[in-house]
Scaffold this motif. Structure first.
Motif, PDB file in Angstrom:
ATOM      1  N   ASP A 130       1.041  -1.339  -0.050  1.00  0.00           N
ATOM      2  CA  ASP A 130      -0.006  -0.248   0.049  1.00  0.00           C
ATOM      3  C   ASP A 130       0.863   1.293  -0.062  1.00  0.00           C
ATOM      4  OD1 ASP A 130      -1.555   2.139   0.479  1.00  0.00           O
ATOM      5  OD2 ASP A 130      -2.620   1.280   2.351  1.00  0.00           O
ATOM      6  N   PRO A 131       0.684   2.007  -1.019  1.00  0.00           N
ATOM      7  CA  PRO A 131       1.533   3.310  -1.124  1.00  0.00           C
ATOM      8  C   PRO A 131       1.592   4.378   0.047  1.00  0.00           C
ATOM      9  CG  PRO A 131       0.162   3.409  -2.750  1.00  0.00           C
ATOM     10  CD  PRO A 131      -0.303   2.151  -2.268  1.00  0.00           C
ATOM     11  N   LYS A 132       0.470   4.233   0.771  1.00  0.00           N
ATOM     12  CA  LYS A 132       0.044   5.231   1.986  1.00  0.00           C
ATOM     13  C   LYS A 132       0.697   4.404   2.986  1.00  0.00           C
ATOM     14  CE  LYS A 132      -4.211   7.090   0.038  1.00  0.00           C
ATOM     15  NZ  LYS A 132      -5.649   7.294   0.338  1.00  0.00           N
ATOM     16  N   GLN A 133       0.753   3.096   3.374  1.00  0.00           N
ATOM     17  CA  GLN A 133       1.627   2.636   4.348  1.00  0.00           C
ATOM     18  C   GLN A 133       2.425   1.371   3.725  1.00  0.00           C
ATOM     19  OE1 GLN A 133      -2.130   1.596   7.007  1.00  0.00           O
ATOM     20  NE2 GLN A 133      -1.234   3.071   8.377  1.00  0.00           N
ATOM     21  N   PRO A 134       3.212   1.877   3.098  1.00  0.00           N
ATOM     22  CA  PRO A 134       4.089   0.665   2.248  1.00  0.00           C
ATOM     23  C   PRO A 134       5.223  -0.371   3.366  1.00  0.00           C
ATOM     24  CG  PRO A 134       5.175   2.552   2.298  1.00  0.00           C
ATOM     25  CD  PRO A 134       3.931   3.132   3.120  1.00  0.00           C
ATOM     26  N   ARG A 135       5.044  -1.460   3.099  1.00  0.00           N
ATOM     27  CA  ARG A 135       5.844  -2.603   3.757  1.00  0.00           C
ATOM     28  C   ARG A 135       7.346  -2.441   3.135  1.00  0.00           C
ATOM     29  NH1 ARG A 135       3.868  -8.316   3.173  1.00  0.00           N
ATOM     30  NH2 ARG A 135       3.602  -7.632   1.064  1.00  0.00           N
ATOM     31  N   PHE A 136       7.530  -2.105   1.919  1.00  0.00           N
ATOM     32  CA  PHE A 136       8.648  -2.184   1.304  1.00  0.00           C
ATOM     33  C   PHE A 136       9.163  -0.837   0.494  1.00  0.00           C
ATOM     34  CE2 PHE A 136       7.004  -6.519   1.124  1.00  0.00           C
ATOM     35  CZ  PHE A 136       8.198  -7.205   1.950  1.00  0.00           C
ATOM     36  N   ILE A 137       8.517  -0.509  -0.335  1.00  0.00           N
ATOM     37  CA  ILE A 137       8.888   0.630  -1.218  1.00  0.00           C
ATOM     38  C   ILE A 137       8.295   1.825  -0.716  1.00  0.00           C
ATOM     39  CG2 ILE A 137       9.127   1.701  -3.537  1.00  0.00           C
ATOM     40  CD1 ILE A 137       8.856  -1.094  -4.670  1.00  0.00           C
ATOM     41  N   HIS A 138       9.200   2.859  -0.233  1.00  0.00           N
ATOM     42  CA  HIS A 138       8.757   4.265   0.408  1.00  0.00           C
ATOM     43  C   HIS A 138       8.866   5.129  -0.647  1.00  0.00           C
ATOM     44  CE1 HIS A 138       8.402   2.655   4.798  1.00  0.00           C
ATOM     45  NE2 HIS A 138       8.894   1.689   4.181  1.00  0.00           N
ATOM     46  N   THR A 139       8.040   5.961  -0.923  1.00  0.00           N
ATOM     47  CA  THR A 139       8.060   7.246  -1.716  1.00  0.00           C
ATOM     48  C   THR A 139       8.806   8.403  -1.158  1.00  0.00           C
ATOM     49  OG1 THR A 139       6.341   6.697  -3.061  1.00  0.00           O
ATOM     50  CG2 THR A 139       7.088   9.001  -3.347  1.00  0.00           C
ATOM     51  N   ILE A 140       9.873   9.148  -1.450  1.00  0.00           N
ATOM     52  CA  ILE A 140      10.699  10.234  -0.937  1.00  0.00           C
ATOM     53  C   ILE A 140      10.201  11.393  -1.904  1.00  0.00           C
ATOM     54  CG2 ILE A 140      12.637  11.269  -0.139  1.00  0.00           C
ATOM     55  CD1 ILE A 140      11.853   8.555   1.304  1.00  0.00           C
ATOM     56  N   ARG A 141       8.886  12.180  -1.466  1.00  0.00           N
ATOM     57  CA  ARG A 141       8.611  13.035  -2.265  1.00  0.00           C
ATOM     58  C   ARG A 141       9.464  14.166  -3.033  1.00  0.00           C
ATOM     59  NH1 ARG A 141       3.304  13.993  -2.729  1.00  0.00           N
ATOM     60  NH2 ARG A 141       2.673  12.838  -0.783  1.00  0.00           N
ATOM     61  N   GLY A 142       9.191  14.103  -4.226  1.00  0.00           N
ATOM     62  CA  GLY A 142      10.166  15.021  -5.031  1.00  0.00           C
ATOM     63  C   GLY A 142      11.385  14.591  -5.231  1.00  0.00           C
ATOM     64  N   VAL A 143      11.690  13.305  -4.861  1.00  0.00           N
ATOM     65  CA  VAL A 143      12.984  12.785  -5.167  1.00  0.00           C
ATOM     66  C   VAL A 143      13.015  11.396  -5.684  1.00  0.00           C
ATOM     67  CG1 VAL A 143      15.391  12.014  -4.064  1.00  0.00           C
ATOM     68  CG2 VAL A 143      13.861  13.961  -2.905  1.00  0.00           C
ATOM     69  N   GLY A 144      12.533  10.375  -5.176  1.00  0.00           N
ATOM     70  CA  GLY A 144      12.558   8.954  -5.599  1.00  0.00           C
ATOM     71  C   GLY A 144      11.956   8.029  -4.642  1.00  0.00           C
ATOM     72  N   TYR A 145      12.807   6.879  -4.688  1.00  0.00           N
ATOM     73  CA  TYR A 145      12.026   5.982  -3.739  1.00  0.00           C
ATOM     74  C   TYR A 145      13.346   5.228  -2.863  1.00  0.00           C
ATOM     75  CZ  TYR A 145       8.295   6.341  -7.172  1.00  0.00           C
ATOM     76  OH  TYR A 145       7.296   6.592  -7.812  1.00  0.00           O
ATOM     77  N   LYS A 146      12.696   4.534  -1.831  1.00  0.00           N
ATOM     78  CA  LYS A 146      13.724   3.640  -0.964  1.00  0.00           C
ATOM     79  C   LYS A 146      12.909   2.608  -0.651  1.00  0.00           C
ATOM     80  CE  LYS A 146      13.876   5.578   3.206  1.00  0.00           C
ATOM     81  NZ  LYS A 146      14.270   6.517   4.531  1.00  0.00           N
ATOM     82  N   LEU A 147      13.700   1.495  -0.587  1.00  0.00           N
ATOM     83  CA  LEU A 147      13.233   0.150  -0.222  1.00  0.00           C
ATOM     84  C   LEU A 147      13.623  -0.228   1.322  1.00  0.00           C
ATOM     85  CD1 LEU A 147      12.519  -2.976  -2.326  1.00  0.00           C
ATOM     86  CD2 LEU A 147      13.896  -3.259  -0.054  1.00  0.00           C
ATOM     87  N   MET A 148      12.853  -0.566   2.125  1.00  0.00           N
ATOM     88  CA  MET A 148      13.294  -0.694   3.501  1.00  0.00           C
ATOM     89  C   MET A 148      12.518  -2.245   3.748  1.00  0.00           C
ATOM     90  SD  MET A 148      14.439   1.951   4.701  1.00  0.00           S
ATOM     91  CE  MET A 148      14.217   1.847   6.476  1.00  0.00           C
TER      92      MET A 148
END
Length: 242
Positions: free
Chosen positions: A218-236
């Motif tokens: 769920d992009p609003k409550q991601p388990r793995f792929i987090h959006t960094i607004r205006g920059v890109g993505y981070k996997l946790m």
């Protein structure tokens, strides 16, 4: 030179009702090691693409009868073969729809021959597993229940195989290698498709959206792929937070 010493031609399927364009593509790619097979209707193209004989499919959007979108939709039910869509110049909507249906990349119909060759090499490079041997024994990339092995070209979630396209697999591998660190959209696009980022290019966002869907993220409550607004993505790691 012995003919058996020559590199084997790489099979490519071109699906387009424009026979002249198909012939031009065939004549250009043949000296570069591609063996082009052509189909001129969506129905024939889908049947050929499902055969599993091709390294990639070059698929036109606008065809009478079964169009390229329908071909791709049906093809993705059983195949992850790399697909490069041909779209009309400036038709961003066509590009987005194609990517959402599982296309790996797209080309406007005004493409140059060099650009076609570069895009083909990029999408197929990501889908070919390394040869057997020590180099093929790659360390697993892990984030919680998500496991990816580039050597075997396999990704699993909670032990279940994920059906990813070549570009989705490449994006996920890149994010896993940088786990916990932000990857910009620019760097992701350049690493997985060998082309420069354009501020109007939404392809990475669409591929990430498809990845999230397959991961049940769920992009609003991601388990793995987090959006960094205006920059890109981070996997946790699952449950690690942002």
């Amino acid at each position: 030179m012995n003919p058996r010493d020559l590199p084997q031609a790489r099979p490519l399927l071109v699906v387009d009702d424009d026979r002249k364009l198909c012939g031009l593509i065939r004549d250009y790619l043949a000296p570069h090691g591609w063996q082009v097979d052509m189909r001129h209707t969506g129905t024939e193209g889908l049947e050929a693409a499902r055969s599993g004989k091709f390294e990639a499919v070059l698929l036109d959007v606008m065809m009478p009868g079964m169009d390229g979108f329908e071909v791709l939709r049906e093809l993705r039910k059983s195949s992850t073969v790399p697909v490069l869509m041909l779209t009309a110049m400036g038709e961003e909507a066509d590009r987005i729809v194609g990517l959402e249906l599982g296309a790996d990349d797209y080309l406007p119909k005004t493409f140059s021959s060099r650009e076609l060759l570069a895009r083909l090499r990029a999408v197929t490079r990501r889908s070919v597993s390394p040869p057997a041997g020590d180099d093929a024994i790659a360390k697993d990339l892990v984030a919680g229940e998500l496991v990816l092995n580039e050597g075997c070209h396999v990704a699993t979630l909670a032990g279940e195989a994920l059906e990813l396209t070549a570009l989705e697999f490449a994006i996920l591998a890149t994010l896993l290698k940088s786990k916990g660190r932000v990857k910009t959209r620019e760097s992701l696009l350049e690493e997985v498709s060998d082309r420069r980022f354009d501020v109007f290019d939404r392809s990475i966002d669409v591929h990430v959206s498809q990845l999230r869907r397959k991961l049940g993220d769920d992009p609003k409550q991601p388990r793995f792929i987090h959006t960094i607004r205006g920059v890109g993505y981070k996997l946790m790691d699952e449950g690690a937070g942002s």
